[in-house]
Motif scaffolding. Structure first.
Motif, PDB file in Angstrom:
ATOM      1  N   MET A   1       0.807  -1.210   0.000  1.00  0.00           N
ATOM      2  CA  MET A   1       0.000   0.000   0.000  1.00  0.00           C
ATOM      3  C   MET A   1       0.841   1.262   0.000  1.00  0.00           C
TER       4      MET A   1
ATOM      5  N   TYR B   1       0.197   4.336  -2.386  1.00  0.00           N
ATOM      6  CA  TYR B   1      -0.220   5.593  -1.768  1.00  0.00           C
ATOM      7  C   TYR B   1       0.645   6.760  -2.247  1.00  0.00           C
TER       8      TYR B   1
ATOM      9  N   GLN C   1      -5.880   7.011   4.959  1.00  0.00           N
ATOM     10  CA  GLN C   1      -6.969   6.045   5.054  1.00  0.00           C
ATOM     11  C   GLN C   1      -7.859   6.073   3.814  1.00  0.00           C
TER      12      GLN C   1
ATOM     13  N   TRP D   1      -5.399   3.510   1.762  1.00  0.00           N
ATOM     14  CA  TRP D   1      -6.022   2.220   2.039  1.00  0.00           C
ATOM     15  C   TRP D   1      -7.279   1.975   1.244  1.00  0.00           C
ATOM     16  N   ARG D   2      -8.175   2.948   1.202  1.00  0.00           N
ATOM     17  CA  ARG D   2      -9.468   2.730   0.556  1.00  0.00           C
ATOM     18  C   ARG D   2      -9.306   2.405  -0.926  1.00  0.00           C
TER      19      ARG D   2
ATOM     20  N   TYR E   1      -6.514   1.314  -2.340  1.00  0.00           N
ATOM     21  CA  TYR E   1      -5.672   0.118  -2.454  1.00  0.00           C
ATOM     22  C   TYR E   1      -6.495  -1.155  -2.291  1.00  0.00           C
ATOM     23  N   VAL E   2      -7.352  -1.200  -1.271  1.00  0.00           N
ATOM     24  CA  VAL E   2      -8.124  -2.429  -1.055  1.00  0.00           C
ATOM     25  C   VAL E   2      -9.117  -2.664  -2.189  1.00  0.00           C
TER      26      VAL E   2
ATOM     27  N   HIS F   1     -10.891   1.172  13.481  1.00  0.00           N
ATOM     28  CA  HIS F   1     -10.039   0.218  12.755  1.00  0.00           C
ATOM     29  C   HIS F   1      -9.180  -0.642  13.677  1.00  0.00           C
TER      30      HIS F   1
ATOM     31  N   ASN G   1      -9.793  -6.035   3.679  1.00  0.00           N
ATOM     32  CA  ASN G   1      -9.359  -5.618   5.010  1.00  0.00           C
ATOM     33  C   ASN G   1      -9.486  -6.744   6.021  1.00  0.00           C
TER      34      ASN G   1
END
Length: 514
Positions: A153, A157, A310, A314-315, A317-318, A370, A410
């Motif tokens: 990530m 990012y 986040q 992350w959002r 990436y997932v 989280h 996640n």
């Protein structure tokens, strides 16, 4: 059989696509086109959803329907019905003449397959739109992943920061660092969190109350409760929740974002993930608001960067992971875990303080932050050996912000490490001492997180050392696990045997309740 009506374009708006900014609505002709929406029982039982989650989706859908109609859109809306979305769509297409169906990529692979098949079976052309509420598309992620031996990530990012010029000074990151995570891991002092401002609440209106009544009557056996429901269900409310976070919480969010405190489920967290995932607000609106706060000196870089990571990190990436590996991703089980989920996950009635607090608030509000998800409920399931798909199904059931594209990677990837290092570089495993350090859960608990064996040993600690022992060979090749394995080597054989016996006993009586 004559067709009832003719539509040039039928735009499907799913329950997590509640936005007039959908690309499928561009070029919409209000005299010849229609929006199609449906509430169906299958979406509540395919995953045994909590009452809070169901109320959020149905209420937000009905509010969006009313918004569209007020703006002059024709909306063909089916209120709560038996059956599936694909069956209802197929029936609608069979009874009406539709030149073309327009669909934004759903948040679940299953729905994309099923809705595509419905169009195919009725010989109705389907046009799939990419979701422009995100910064990237699945194709963008494939370009990023191409040629890489590992996906991480952090590198994705940084690429996103550069591409979209977020928190950047030219080619360099604002503040001189890409990541301020090391500054955002502080526990609260022994006195607890500082005075918390009142949480922005959105009491149910007539529409939401009607949905609550429906859910209580039609789905009385589903977990959770509707009594405390006050989540945003409209775009106006979603924007208000974002503004409230930026003004009142963002400055204090960073350093304590990993901390936990009994009886305080919300702390300084944004509480906008459900609004983002239902498309009430867009990712760039949240990111821009946070960056503006930094530029105006309203919040420090560690808070702003942590929040933006986040969403932009992350959002995105997932979601890339999800669409790159589905549908086989759902079946991954790297540690070959096979146990059922303990029953107390549906009640909160357990002797473990940390699990009781986290699960109880989850069932009450449909929310846990989280670290509670990763290092309390998720950690316990990983160490215990619960089948990762069962963990995934629980998370998808109980959290109001759970849509499969974000929840599955996640949970199965990061939390359970069941994908074998696709999502994360190491399993997130720790003893009960991590929970003690980051919370006050251990205060008054009869279990001692420093002890590996004995009647008062913390089950997290016992199971942690047993986990390392059981999976030593598999973990040995992971360089990030070598220090933990060296610590394992310091435990003598007799104690390891006792740990194994005690871990087996914990698994045997895993329904430990109060």
């Amino acid at each position: 059989m004559p067709k009832h009506r003719h539509y040039r374009r039928l735009v499907i708006a799913l329950g997590d696509q509640l936005s007039t900014r959908l690309p499928s609505l561009k070029g919409f002709d209000k005299s010849r086109d229609a929006v199609w929406m449906a509430e169906v029982s299958e979406e509540s039982v395919h995953t045994w959803s909590s009452k809070t989650r169901i109320v959020l989706f149905l209420s937000a859908m009905r509010h969006f329907r009313d918004e569209l109609r007020q703006k002059g859109y024709v909306v063909r809306y089916k209120e709560f019905s038996e059956g599936s979305l694909s069956t209802l769509l197929e029936d609608f297409l069979a009874k009406n003449e539709v030149d073309e169906v327009h669909l934004v990529r759903p948040g679940e692979h299953r729905l994309l397959v099923n809705l595509s098949e419905s169009c195919s079976s009725t010989q109705t052309p389907l046009r799939l739109h990419e979701d422009t509420s995100f910064y990237s598309t699945p194709a963008d992620f494939e370009d990023h992943a191409r040629g890489r031996k590992q996906l991480r990530m952090e590198f994705f990012y940084r690429e996103m920061r550069r591409k979209h010029q977020v928190l950047m000074d030219g080619k360099n990151p604002r503040g001189g660092e890409w990541n301020f995570d090391s500054q955002n891991r502080k526990a609260f002092p022994r006195s607890g969190p500082e005075l918390l401002p009142p949480r922005k609440r959105f009491p149910p209106d007539d529409t939401t109350n009607a949905v609550i009544k429906l859910v209580n009557e039609k789905l009385p056996n589903h977990p959770g409760t509707c009594e405390d429901f006050d989540w945003p269900v409209t775009r106006e409310q979603g924007l208000a929740a974002l503004q409230n976070f930026i003004q009142d919480e963002l400055a204090r969010f960073g350093k304590h974002q990993d901390a936990m405190w009994a009886g305080e489920p919300f702390l300084h967290h944004s509480l906008i993930s459900s609004s983002l995932n239902l498309h009430l607000i867009d990712a760039d609106e949240a990111v821009s608001a946070a960056e503006h706060a930094y530029n105006e000196g309203l919040a420090p870089i560690e808070s702003v960067e942590g929040f933006i990571r986040q969403i932009l990190g992350w959002r995105e990436y997932v979601r890339g992971i999800y669409w790159s590996y589905m549908p086989e991703y759902l079946e991954r089980n790297a540690f070959e875990a096979e146990l059922d989920l303990p029953d107390f996950f549906w009640t909160g009635n357990t002797e473990y303080n940390c699990l009781r607090d986290t699960i109880s608030q989850t069932l009450k509000f449909g929310y846990a932050h989280h670290i509670q998800r990763l290092m309390v409920t998720g950690l316990y399931c990983l160490l215990l050996g619960v089948h990762p798909k069962k963990v995934h199904q629980w998370y998808l059931s109980v959290y109001v912000d759970a849509v499969e594209w974000v929840e599955l990677p996640n949970t199965l990837g990061m939390s359970q490490f069941a994908d074998g290092s696709v999502m994360a570089s190491k399993p997130y495993v720790a003893t009960g001492q991590y929970i003690k350090r980051m919370s006050n859960y251990c205060s008054g608990c009869r279990f001692d997180p420093t002890k590996r064996t004995g009647s008062d040993a913390c089950p997290f600690t016992t199971l942690y050392w047993d986990f390392l022992t059981k999976h030593r060979v598999k973990l040995h090749s992971n360089p990030r696990m070598r220090m933990q394995l060296r610590n394992l080597d310091r435990i003598d054989t007799a104690e390891l045997q006792q740990i194994s016996l005690q871990a087996a006993a914990i698994r045997e009586q895993r329904e430990l309740t109060t």
